[in-house]
Design a protein around this motif. Structure first.
Motif, short mmCIF file in Angstrom:
data_model
loop_
_atom_site.label_atom_id
_atom_site.label_comp_id
_atom_site.label_asym_id
_atom_site.label_seq_id
_atom_site.Cartn_x
_atom_site.Cartn_y
_atom_site.Cartn_z
N UNK A 96 38.70 -21.69 44.03
CA UNK A 96 38.16 -20.75 43.18
C UNK A 96 37.37 -21.21 41.99
N UNK A 97 36.60 -20.40 41.53
CA UNK A 97 35.74 -20.50 40.39
C UNK A 97 35.12 -19.54 39.65
N UNK A 98 34.96 -19.78 38.32
CA UNK A 98 34.51 -18.67 37.50
C UNK A 98 33.24 -18.07 37.95
N UNK A 99 33.04 -16.68 37.61
CA UNK A 99 31.91 -15.71 37.89
C UNK A 99 30.63 -16.41 37.66
N UNK A 100 30.69 -17.08 36.54
CA UNK A 100 29.61 -17.57 35.90
C UNK A 100 29.00 -18.93 36.81
N UNK A 101 29.95 -19.51 37.07
CA UNK A 101 29.81 -20.79 37.99
C UNK A 101 29.09 -20.35 39.56
N UNK A 102 29.97 -19.41 39.91
CA UNK A 102 29.62 -18.99 41.19
C UNK A 102 28.12 -18.40 41.20
N UNK A 103 27.83 -17.76 40.58
CA UNK A 103 26.44 -17.02 40.10
C UNK A 103 25.31 -18.34 40.33
#
Length: 184
Positions: A112-119
């Protein structure tokens, strides 16, 4: 003699499944099977999402796994797969059953990862070759359509948040969680 291991690395697009799998492969000397390659191949013949697409995709995946299991030189295998919705577990369990019948043990890792990191990751250089999701807009749409992509209820899955980890550190963490320690 320890059982051979099949490590399934799951997660949404851009979480780092393949990058982590390659890092873990270097540590363990296990080959990597990137399920996205099968998707790309089948997309050349059938429209993605159709019944024909799913049937042929699953046939090729199962054929690959069957061939891998018949190769006694393979001491382990790392697979990557997108976790799209809870129904995916039926497929994962069918593959796990195939490996179990050959005396292997399957281990699930959900990244998993935060949305900011995924973006940030979705537009990184390493994703430019991806044929499906490689823009922020595509990822946001995928996450909107697949809100249960991190659903792991009732499954023995190790969850690793990669928000602050690079691939090597994530692979090290997997190695520790699974107590593998081959070559590390």
């Amino acid at each position: 003699m320890p059982k051979k291991k099949h490590i399934l690395i799951l997660g949404c697009p851009a979480v780092g499944k393949l990058t982590t799998a390659k890092a873990l492969s270097r540590q363990l000397d296990y080959p990597v099977f990137d399920n996205a390659k099968i998707v790309d191949l089948v997309s050349l013949i059938h429209l993605n999402g159709t019944k024909e697409f799913r049937v042929y995709r699953d046939y090729l995946r199962r054929s690959f796994y069957t061939e891998a299991l018949s190769n006694s030189n393979i001491i382990g295998l790392i697979s990557t797969n997108v976790l799209r919705h809870p129904d995916n577990w039926k497929y994962f369990e069918s593959i796990e059953d195939l490996f179990d019948k050959s005396g292997w043990v399957s281990e699930y890792i959900l990244l998993t990862a935060s949305s900011d990191v995924l973006l940030k990751r979705v537009v990184s250089e390493s994703r430019k070759s991806k044929t499906t999701i490689n823009t922020e807009e595509q990822l946001l749409n995928w996450l909107r359509i697949n809100p249960l992509c991190n659903s792991i209820e009732n499954h023995g899955c190790h969850v690793i948040d990669t928000t602050n980890l690079d691939a090597e550190k994530t692979a090290n963490k997997i190695n520790c969680v699974l107590e593998l320690n081959h070559g590390s």
